[in-house]
Design an enzyme around this catalytic site. Structure first.
Site, PDB file in Angstrom:
ATOM      1  N   ARG A 129       0.799  -1.228   0.000  1.00  0.00           N
ATOM      2  CA  ARG A 129       0.000   0.000   0.000  1.00  0.00           C
ATOM      3  C   ARG A 129       0.838   1.288   0.000  1.00  0.00           C
ATOM      4  O   ARG A 129       1.864   1.394   0.658  1.00  0.00           O
ATOM      5  CB  ARG A 129      -0.948   0.001   1.200  1.00  0.00           C
ATOM      6  CG  ARG A 129      -0.245  -0.179   2.522  1.00  0.00           C
ATOM      7  CD  ARG A 129      -1.213  -0.415   3.666  1.00  0.00           C
ATOM      8  NE  ARG A 129      -1.932   0.795   4.044  1.00  0.00           N
ATOM      9  CZ  ARG A 129      -2.488   0.978   5.234  1.00  0.00           C
ATOM     10  NH1 ARG A 129      -2.425   0.016   6.161  1.00  0.00           N
ATOM     11  NH2 ARG A 129      -3.126   2.079   5.522  1.00  0.00           N
ATOM     12  N   GLU A 189       1.050  -4.099   3.568  1.00  0.00           N
ATOM     13  CA  GLU A 189       2.099  -3.340   4.260  1.00  0.00           C
ATOM     14  C   GLU A 189       2.570  -2.189   3.383  1.00  0.00           C
ATOM     15  O   GLU A 189       2.578  -2.283   2.158  1.00  0.00           O
ATOM     16  CB  GLU A 189       3.299  -4.234   4.601  1.00  0.00           C
ATOM     17  CG  GLU A 189       4.400  -3.475   5.338  1.00  0.00           C
ATOM     18  CD  GLU A 189       5.546  -4.365   5.808  1.00  0.00           C
ATOM     19  OE1 GLU A 189       6.563  -3.818   6.269  1.00  0.00           O
ATOM     20  OE2 GLU A 189       5.420  -5.600   5.712  1.00  0.00           O
ATOM     21  N   HIS A 190       2.981  -1.085   4.054  1.00  0.00           N
ATOM     22  CA  HIS A 190       3.635   0.020   3.349  1.00  0.00           C
ATOM     23  C   HIS A 190       5.061  -0.426   3.027  1.00  0.00           C
ATOM     24  O   HIS A 190       5.961  -0.343   3.864  1.00  0.00           O
ATOM     25  CB  HIS A 190       3.687   1.280   4.223  1.00  0.00           C
ATOM     26  CG  HIS A 190       2.357   1.919   4.460  1.00  0.00           C
ATOM     27  ND1 HIS A 190       1.558   2.386   3.439  1.00  0.00           N
ATOM     28  CD2 HIS A 190       1.688   2.171   5.606  1.00  0.00           C
ATOM     29  CE1 HIS A 190       0.450   2.909   3.950  1.00  0.00           C
ATOM     30  NE2 HIS A 190       0.502   2.780   5.253  1.00  0.00           N
ATOM     31  N   THR A 191       5.284  -0.908   1.851  1.00  0.00           N
ATOM     32  CA  THR A 191       6.616  -1.365   1.479  1.00  0.00           C
ATOM     33  C   THR A 191       6.809  -1.203  -0.016  1.00  0.00           C
ATOM     34  O   THR A 191       5.855  -0.937  -0.756  1.00  0.00           O
ATOM     35  CB  THR A 191       6.811  -2.849   1.893  1.00  0.00           C
ATOM     36  OG1 THR A 191       8.164  -3.207   1.687  1.00  0.00           O
ATOM     37  CG2 THR A 191       5.903  -3.770   1.083  1.00  0.00           C
TER      38      THR A 191
END
Length: 402
Positions: A129, A189-191
């Site tokens: 995300r 996940e923010h990745t």
């Protein structure tokens, strides 16, 4: 006035009325023919105009249906509304269709060729995300769909602080952690994008969301000044400096004009590279070049990944188009997505921080220049999304555009 006089007066009025009502005024014969010709011509043109309006009305009725062409009119530079209504713009759904049709590419447009899901080597969706794109709403939707469609959902534990890129070793550790999760499942996940093949691991189904880069950065600016976010930041990192009232009261326009670092300086050489400023990074990956802001090389790498790796990169700016494409291209996980989404509108309403989106002209010019390649990538993503949508609705488009 007497009764007789009153009757006499009324009769006179009636006589005058009848005189005007039944009076005939002689016209020359040629004048009569001219008037008749004009009347026929006006009737013909009125009929043609009415027929055209009726056709347009039917077309718009279809386009305005909740499940159909809601993307009409959106352009890549719509922040100030200067380009609103240019439906033939290549950056709109309608414009993309017309371009494909006029160049002969429409006949060859095939949903299977635009679908990267079959390339995945395990039943595992990775939603890496991007900040301030409505990813929280998508996370909720995925969880609901997991309950309905029978797959597990996972999300990471939010870290107080992390590097904006991972090393190859950190990537490998992350990949191995994901391999331990069950199938079918989805992880959020923010990745950044990770090349699983480089780690000799099976590829997941990649999906993501984007948002207009300038609107995204404005939203992030006010989000970071929201009391709720400030409180969460302090809880995660008690040593974090608490800003004064001036910091929270300053408008985005004022901050950019004064070039107050780090949040309002968007030059490529600016050392601050917070993820929230752009989406090139998340779509590009963990290579050193991906850290660059407003970089053509970074953009090209991100384009390559979007085109060859991602099953779907959608946007809440085009909710119906995005949901339809997700259902068609990742059916195992997103079957019934639109029905679930619209059955629980409050659950999936995106939490927005109230703010004024208007920009001063000099600020807008500066941002468009600073986000030149971000805007180009955004338009690329939108056109691909439109092409995916058109590919699964070719007959509907053909019926409407006859």
């Amino acid at each position: 006035m007497s009764l007789g006089a009153d009757r006499s007066y009324k009769m006179k009025l009636r006589d005058v009325e009848n005189a005007f009502k039944y009076r005939r005024i002689p016209y020359p014969k040629r004048s009569v023919e001219l008037i008749a010709l004009l009347a026929i011509s006006c009737t013909f043109f009125l009929f043609m105009h009415t027929n055209k309006l009726n056709s347009r009305l039917k077309e718009m009725e279809v386009k305005l249906q909740p499940s159909e062409f809601s993307a009409l009119g959106l352009t890549g530079n719509h922040v100030s509304g200067h380009d609103a209504g240019k439906h033939d713009d290549i950056n709109t759904l309608h414009g993309t269709y017309q371009y494909l049709k006029s160049t002969g590419q429409l006949e060859e447009l095939d949903a299977a060729r635009l679908n990267n899901t079959p390339k995945a080597e395990r039943e595992f969706v990775l939603f890496n995300r991007i900040e301030k794109t409505g990813s929280q709403s998508m996370t909720h939707l995925i969880k609901e769909l997991g309950n309905q469609n029978g797959f597990d959902t996972f999300r990471n534990v939010i870290q107080p602080k992390r590097s904006i890129v991972d090393s190859f070793v950190e990537e490998r550790e992350f990949v191995h952690q994901l391999m331990e999760l069950s199938e079918p499942s989805a992880y959020v996940e923010h990745t950044n994008w990770v090349n699983f093949t480089a780690h000799d691991m099976p590829r997941p189904i990649y999906m993501n969301l984007v948002r207009h880069p300038i609107e995204k950065v404005i939203s992030a600016y006010y989000y970071m000044r929201h009391p709720k976010f400030a409180a969460q930041s302090v809880r995660r990192n008690p040593r974090k400096k608490i800003q004064d009232k001036t910091y929270y009261d300053m408008t985005f326009n004022e901050c950019v004009k004064q070039r107050i670092a780090p949040h309002c300086v968007f030059d490529a050489h600016n050392p601050f590279n917070g993820d929230w400023r752009r989406f090139n990074l998340h779509l590009c990956g963990n290579a050193a070049i991906c850290k660059q802001l407003n970089s053509e090389a970074t953009m090209q790498m991100a384009k390559r990944n979007v085109e060859q790796e991602y099953a779907v990169v959608g946007t809440w700016e085009q909710t119906n188009v995005t949901l339809a494409v997700l259902e068609a291209y990742i059916p195992r996980f997103f079957a019934g997505a639109a029905k679930v989404y619209y059955s629980q509108p409050q659950t999936f309403t995106r939490n927005t921080t109230p703010h004024n989106n208007s920009l001063d002209e000099d600020v807008e010019r500066y941002l468009k220049d600073s986000f030149k390649f971000e805007l180009e990538l955004y338009q690329f993503v939108m056109q691909r999304l439109y092409m995916q949508y058109i590919a699964i609705n070719k007959q509907r488009f053909a019926d409407i555009h006859i």
